[in-house]
Design an enzyme around this catalytic site. Sequence first.
Site, short mmCIF file in Angstrom:
data_model
loop_
_atom_site.label_atom_id
_atom_site.label_comp_id
_atom_site.label_asym_id
_atom_site.label_seq_id
_atom_site.Cartn_x
_atom_site.Cartn_y
_atom_site.Cartn_z
N ARG A 78 -55.16 2.79 -48.24
CA ARG A 78 -56.09 1.90 -48.93
C ARG A 78 -56.00 0.51 -48.36
NH1 ARG A 78 -57.32 3.90 -53.95
NH2 ARG A 78 -58.16 1.99 -54.80
N LYS A 108 -61.12 -1.39 -60.26
CA LYS A 108 -62.35 -1.61 -61.01
C LYS A 108 -62.04 -2.02 -62.44
CE LYS A 108 -64.78 1.92 -58.62
NZ LYS A 108 -65.20 3.28 -58.80
N GLU A 132 -67.47 6.69 -57.44
CA GLU A 132 -67.72 7.03 -58.83
C GLU A 132 -68.55 5.88 -59.40
OE1 GLU A 132 -64.09 7.39 -61.02
OE2 GLU A 132 -65.20 7.90 -62.84
P1 ATP Z 1 -60.68 1.87 -58.02
O1 ATP Z 1 -59.31 2.44 -58.08
O2 ATP Z 1 -60.77 0.47 -57.54
O3 ATP Z 1 -61.46 2.09 -59.27
P2 ATP Z 1 -61.61 4.22 -56.84
O4 ATP Z 1 -60.79 4.79 -55.76
O5 ATP Z 1 -61.49 4.81 -58.18
O6 ATP Z 1 -61.39 2.67 -56.87
P3 ATP Z 1 -64.08 5.39 -56.11
O7 ATP Z 1 -65.43 4.98 -56.56
O8 ATP Z 1 -63.55 6.66 -56.64
O9 ATP Z 1 -63.12 4.19 -56.46
O10 ATP Z 1 -63.94 5.32 -54.54
C1 ATP Z 1 -64.90 5.75 -53.62
C2 ATP Z 1 -64.26 5.85 -52.28
O11 ATP Z 1 -63.76 4.58 -51.87
C3 ATP Z 1 -63.09 6.80 -52.30
O12 ATP Z 1 -63.14 7.62 -51.16
C4 ATP Z 1 -61.90 5.89 -52.29
O13 ATP Z 1 -60.80 6.51 -51.69
C5 ATP Z 1 -62.42 4.70 -51.49
N1 ATP Z 1 -61.68 3.49 -51.84
C6 ATP Z 1 -61.54 2.94 -53.06
N2 ATP Z 1 -60.73 1.87 -53.03
C7 ATP Z 1 -60.34 1.72 -51.73
C8 ATP Z 1 -59.49 0.80 -51.04
N3 ATP Z 1 -58.88 -0.20 -51.66
N4 ATP Z 1 -59.33 0.96 -49.70
C9 ATP Z 1 -59.96 1.95 -49.06
N5 ATP Z 1 -60.76 2.86 -49.64
C10 ATP Z 1 -60.95 2.75 -50.97
MG MG Z 2 -62.29 6.33 -59.10
#
Ligand code: ATP
Ligand code: MG
Length: 592
Positions: free
Chosen positions: A296, A306, A53
């Site tokens: 994760r 984030k 995102e």
């Molecule tokens: P955050 O919670 O840090 O904002 P997010 O999951 O909302 O992270 P996205 O931009 O939606 O961030 O994530 C893009 C991809 O990266 C998704 O497939 C998500 O599952 C993966 N991802 C995000 N954080 C992790 C993590 N700590 N370990 C493994 N994969 C991750």
């Molecule tokens: Mg997200």
Amino acid sequence: MNSSAPHVSPPSAPLQAPDAAPAEGKQDFIRQIVRDDLASGKHLAIRTRFPPEPNGYLHIGHAKAICLDFGLAAEFGGRCNLRFDDTNPAKEDPEFVQAIQEDVRWLGFEWASLRHASDYFEVFYLAAEKLIRQGDAFVCDLSAEQVREYRGTLTAPGRESPFRGRSVDENLDLFRRMRAGEFADGARTLRAKIDMASGNINLRDPALYRIKKVAHQNTGDAWPIYPMYDYAHALGDAIEGITHSLCTLEFEDHRPLYDWCVERADLAGDPGLLEPLIARGLPAEAARPRQIEFSRLNINYAVMSKRKLSALVADGLVQGWDDPRMYTLQGLRRRGYTPAALRLFVDRLGISKQNSVIDYSVLEGALRDELDARAARRMAVVDPLRLVLANLPDGHAETLTFSNHPKDERLGQRAVPFSNVVWIERDDFAEVPPKGWKRLVPGGEVRLRGAGIVRCDEVIKDADGAIVELRGTLDPASRPGMEGANRKVKGTLHWVDAARGVPAELRLYDRLFSVADPDDESGGLTYRDHLNPDSRRVARGVIEPAAAQAAPEQGFQFERLGYFVADRRDHAPGAPVFNRSVTLRDTWAAKA
Ligand code: ATP
Ligand code: MG
């Protein structure tokens, strides 16, 4: 969106010693699924996607997902798309869209196709009308608060919305008017008609569309309604022909909804729905993607959401998204992490469904192992103390030849200037040495790395008693190539020629947090209370000319000090600035 599902337990599992990936062929449950699917002929080729995102910079957790999504495609001869999941316009920004692309490429991956979920808004909309016509979706007038009341709880079933029984015609009319912008934000939603009594709350008539009159970074003002994440994600995967849709464990409970969206929209059985894309020259291959979840990445001494990373930047607790202490890829890059080191780190973690917290030393260990093999050696002094070699004439100058790497001749050699005055590290000298001291003392001898053996004859102090200079004698028989060159002395010191050494700013970075779990809010504290006050120290040191000449982002081992990298932004050969990437040994293990 992406809110964590209630079943997810905090990462409280014990610290895990990651299993090293076997040399050939990584073995994990996802790769096994892919192998089976290819062997059985279920898929002729695999397709994956990395779906960030664009609401922030990528962090070290994303590196795990990137290496998996792109890595799988590369290993199995498939394709991986980069798809911006831009369904939440309020928080998204083109700055992030650019940075994410740069980061993915920097990590060493290239996408088969760059997509935006917003490319598919027209298809999502047509599919939603189809769901309405099938009786699978309805327009609901309940407010957000009422929806929450009706939803029920983990133990109590929900109640059906009074608008659930609307006719197809009325639903179509209202949905079209939502799309035309006739209603205020939040006034209505389009909801899936599934099961208000489901044990899985995600299936209790979840929203598919919401009204939000916010300009979108990709589609501008074209849409007053936006699809919800689960719906958009499932259909986006189908549109791109994704075979294995990999995501983190908190989406496990969303999988039934994901499958529901794919099946009911049935883009594969209804190619007409994809026409808007084909008309725009966007290849569209509807398929039945399968969602697979993995754990994760969590690391101690770090925060990774984030939201918290943004707050650190916004509140000035760090110096921007690419501050070398940040856990963003931009920050790690500026700190001196290389793509190879991050890929090695991710390989060492492996892939599983087991939630755990990885010890920070595993990340630093991967960097050390990578840099030990590849980084050229240089000499630098952080806290310089003058050492005059009194038996050499004033103005004496010579040029020594050093090899750049002790184990790899391919890294070549360099010229190192040497004269009758050198800088040594202030804490390599002690007037009253502690027990076991192997460095310089009054009357004692040490080796100046690659130059010869020096004896300290005299300690010069200022009026306040502070040591300002040492004077010593260089043993002429101990010079390189002389027969006494290998004479044993206790210590070897690094040094920099005082005549031709270059003053440098040395930024000594350390972990941003001083506690293992900065997210722990018990005791009324927050992660802000756990900032490590010593995470950044700036020293005015001196470095040898061959280090000063580095290009930005070039990394070295400064002997005995650690791995350093020329700062991406601030370094120039005339005014060198180096960041300490990591110390030579794990100093935290000792502190703990
Ligand atoms: P955050 O919670 O840090 O904002 P997010 O999951 O909302 O992270 P996205 O931009 O939606 O961030 O994530 C893009 C991809 O990266 C998704 O497939 C998500 O599952 C993966 N991802 C995000 N954080 C992790 C993590 N700590 N370990 C493994 N994969 C991750
Ligand atoms: Mg997200």
